[in-house]
Design a protein around this motif. Structure first.
Motif, short mmCIF file in Angstrom:
data_model
loop_
_atom_site.label_atom_id
_atom_site.label_comp_id
_atom_site.label_asym_id
_atom_site.label_seq_id
_atom_site.Cartn_x
_atom_site.Cartn_y
_atom_site.Cartn_z
N ARG A 35 33.22 -42.69 26.77
CA ARG A 35 34.11 -43.68 27.39
C ARG A 35 33.34 -44.88 27.93
O ARG A 35 33.93 -45.93 28.19
N PHE A 36 32.03 -44.73 28.12
CA PHE A 36 31.22 -45.83 28.65
C PHE A 36 30.69 -46.75 27.55
O PHE A 36 30.07 -47.76 27.86
N VAL A 37 30.90 -46.36 26.30
CA VAL A 37 30.44 -47.20 25.19
C VAL A 37 31.41 -48.36 25.01
O VAL A 37 32.61 -48.15 24.84
N GLU A 38 30.88 -49.57 25.06
CA GLU A 38 31.72 -50.77 25.00
C GLU A 38 30.97 -51.87 24.25
O GLU A 38 29.78 -52.07 24.48
N PRO A 39 31.64 -52.59 23.34
CA PRO A 39 30.97 -53.70 22.64
C PRO A 39 30.44 -54.74 23.62
O PRO A 39 31.06 -55.00 24.66
N HIS A 40 29.32 -55.33 23.31
CA HIS A 40 28.71 -56.34 24.16
C HIS A 40 29.33 -57.70 23.88
O HIS A 40 28.66 -58.63 23.41
N GLU A 41 30.59 -57.81 24.15
CA GLU A 41 31.32 -59.05 23.89
C GLU A 41 32.13 -59.43 25.13
O GLU A 41 32.78 -58.60 25.74
N LEU B 258 31.00 -59.62 31.65
CA LEU B 258 30.73 -58.25 32.09
C LEU B 258 31.90 -57.64 32.85
O LEU B 258 32.21 -56.46 32.67
N GLY B 259 32.57 -58.44 33.69
CA GLY B 259 33.68 -57.90 34.46
C GLY B 259 34.77 -57.32 33.57
O GLY B 259 35.29 -56.23 33.84
N ALA B 260 35.11 -58.02 32.49
CA ALA B 260 36.14 -57.54 31.56
C ALA B 260 35.68 -56.28 30.85
O ALA B 260 36.46 -55.36 30.60
N ARG B 261 34.40 -56.22 30.51
CA ARG B 261 33.87 -55.03 29.83
C ARG B 261 33.96 -53.81 30.75
O ARG B 261 34.38 -52.72 30.33
N LEU B 262 33.52 -53.99 32.00
CA LEU B 262 33.56 -52.86 32.95
C LEU B 262 34.99 -52.42 33.21
O LEU B 262 35.25 -51.22 33.40
N LEU B 263 35.92 -53.35 33.21
CA LEU B 263 37.32 -52.99 33.44
C LEU B 263 37.84 -52.13 32.29
O LEU B 263 38.55 -51.14 32.51
N VAL C 89 22.56 -45.72 31.07
CA VAL C 89 21.95 -46.44 29.94
C VAL C 89 22.89 -47.50 29.41
O VAL C 89 22.48 -48.63 29.09
N GLN C 90 24.18 -47.16 29.32
CA GLN C 90 25.15 -48.12 28.82
C GLN C 90 25.26 -49.34 29.73
O GLN C 90 25.29 -50.48 29.27
N ILE C 91 25.33 -49.12 31.04
CA ILE C 91 25.46 -50.24 31.98
C ILE C 91 24.22 -51.13 31.90
O ILE C 91 24.33 -52.37 31.88
N LEU C 92 23.04 -50.54 31.84
CA LEU C 92 21.82 -51.34 31.73
C LEU C 92 21.83 -52.17 30.46
O LEU C 92 21.38 -53.33 30.46
N SER C 93 22.33 -51.59 29.38
CA SER C 93 22.36 -52.34 28.11
C SER C 93 23.27 -53.56 28.22
O SER C 93 22.98 -54.62 27.66
N HIS C 94 24.36 -53.43 28.98
CA HIS C 94 25.26 -54.57 29.17
C HIS C 94 24.61 -55.63 30.05
O HIS C 94 24.94 -56.82 29.94
N GLN D 179 31.16 -28.83 27.06
CA GLN D 179 30.28 -29.67 26.26
C GLN D 179 31.07 -30.76 25.55
O GLN D 179 30.68 -31.94 25.53
N ARG D 180 32.19 -30.37 24.95
CA ARG D 180 33.02 -31.37 24.26
C ARG D 180 33.56 -32.39 25.26
O ARG D 180 33.59 -33.59 24.98
N ALA D 181 34.00 -31.91 26.42
CA ALA D 181 34.54 -32.81 27.43
C ALA D 181 33.49 -33.80 27.91
O ALA D 181 33.77 -34.99 28.08
N SER D 182 32.26 -33.33 28.12
CA SER D 182 31.20 -34.21 28.59
C SER D 182 30.83 -35.24 27.53
O SER D 182 30.57 -36.41 27.85
N ASP D 183 30.84 -34.83 26.27
CA ASP D 183 30.57 -35.78 25.18
C ASP D 183 31.64 -36.86 25.14
O ASP D 183 31.35 -38.06 24.95
N ASP D 184 32.90 -36.44 25.31
CA ASP D 184 34.02 -37.39 25.31
C ASP D 184 33.91 -38.35 26.49
O ASP D 184 34.08 -39.57 26.35
N LEU D 185 33.60 -37.80 27.66
CA LEU D 185 33.51 -38.63 28.86
C LEU D 185 32.37 -39.64 28.73
O LEU D 185 32.53 -40.82 29.10
N ALA D 186 31.23 -39.22 28.22
CA ALA D 186 30.10 -40.13 28.04
C ALA D 186 30.46 -41.26 27.07
O ALA D 186 30.06 -42.41 27.26
#
Length: 238
Positions: free
Chosen positions: A75-81, A84-89, A143-148, A66-73
């Protein structure tokens, strides 16, 4: 002379400590190979005290997942700045940081979990728990990718592209763990380009996807990962 006194941990603090210790051990070796005695020793407590907080290794393993999955999820959180290519990288770099640090644990999570029950057979409840955790990570990433992309109600082709790309990232990471034959510094930008390639193929069949792709590309710098892919494709086609 001052003598140090070991601080007594509260119930939840001790539980979190044991989860952290177990996750660290499971990240280095298969959970099948890690014993309760080893977890107790690493935590600096007795074996019976471990059982005071967790009924057995199976419940501790599920808590660590559970902790590992929370941590992994996360990792996809990224500021919308920025483009897009740089954010995904940046997302892929954090994703592979996790894979690199928690190799066996990542494999167990994505492949449904090893046999950790007392009899050596894989518990059906563990399989169900693991599958639910994996689905939650995939959904969080989706959800994170769609938000970007600035999309709240994705058309069918966009959903297919995003979910396919998330599956591709998982498969790539699992294959990479088996020998690490390709440098991750090459795989991370490759996966970013894979996203652009999937979107481009879909755009060839759908004008809505084409419009979305044009919007993405117009904000990409000439030295960005997406633009680099476009340049390589032009070179190959010439």
């Amino acid at each position: 002379m001052t003598i140090g006194v070991r601080r007594r941990m509260g119930v939840e603090e001790r539980r979190q400590q044991l989860i952290g210790v177990a996750l660290e051990l499971f990240s280095r070796r298969s959970p099948d190979e890690v014993s309760i005695d080893e977890i107790a020793s690493a935590a600096g407590i007795s074996r019976p005290l471990v059982y005071h907080y967790f009924p057995g290794k199976l419940s501790l393993y599920e808590a660590a997942l559970q902790r590992a999955s929370d941590d992994l999820a996360a990792r996809f959180v990224e500021p919308h700045e920025g483009p897009l290519g740089a954010r995904l990288l940046r997302v892929m770099r954090r994703y592979f940081d996790f894979v690199d640090e928690h190799g066996p644990g990542f494999s167990a999570l994505m492949r449904g979990g090893p046999a950790v029950s007392a009899g050596g057979a894989c518990s059906m409840s563990t399989i169900s728990t693991t599958n639910a955790l994996v689905d939650s990570v995939r959904q969080a990433a989706y959800v994170q990718i769609l938000s970007h992309l600035g999309v709240t109600d994705p058309p069918a082709r966009l959903e297919l592209v995003v979910r396919s790309w998330i599956s591709l990232a998982e498969s790539t990471a699992l294959i990479w763990l088996d020998g690490r034959r390709i440098p991750r510094e090459e795989l991370e930008p490759q996966l970013v380009n894979d996203f652009a390639a999937l979107a481009a193929v879909s755009a060839a069949y759908d004008e809505e996807m084409a419009t979305l792709l044009r919007g993405i590309m117009k904000d990409e710098p000439a030295d960005g990962p997406f633009a680099h892919l476009a340049g390589r494709l032009m070179t190959l086609a010439s």
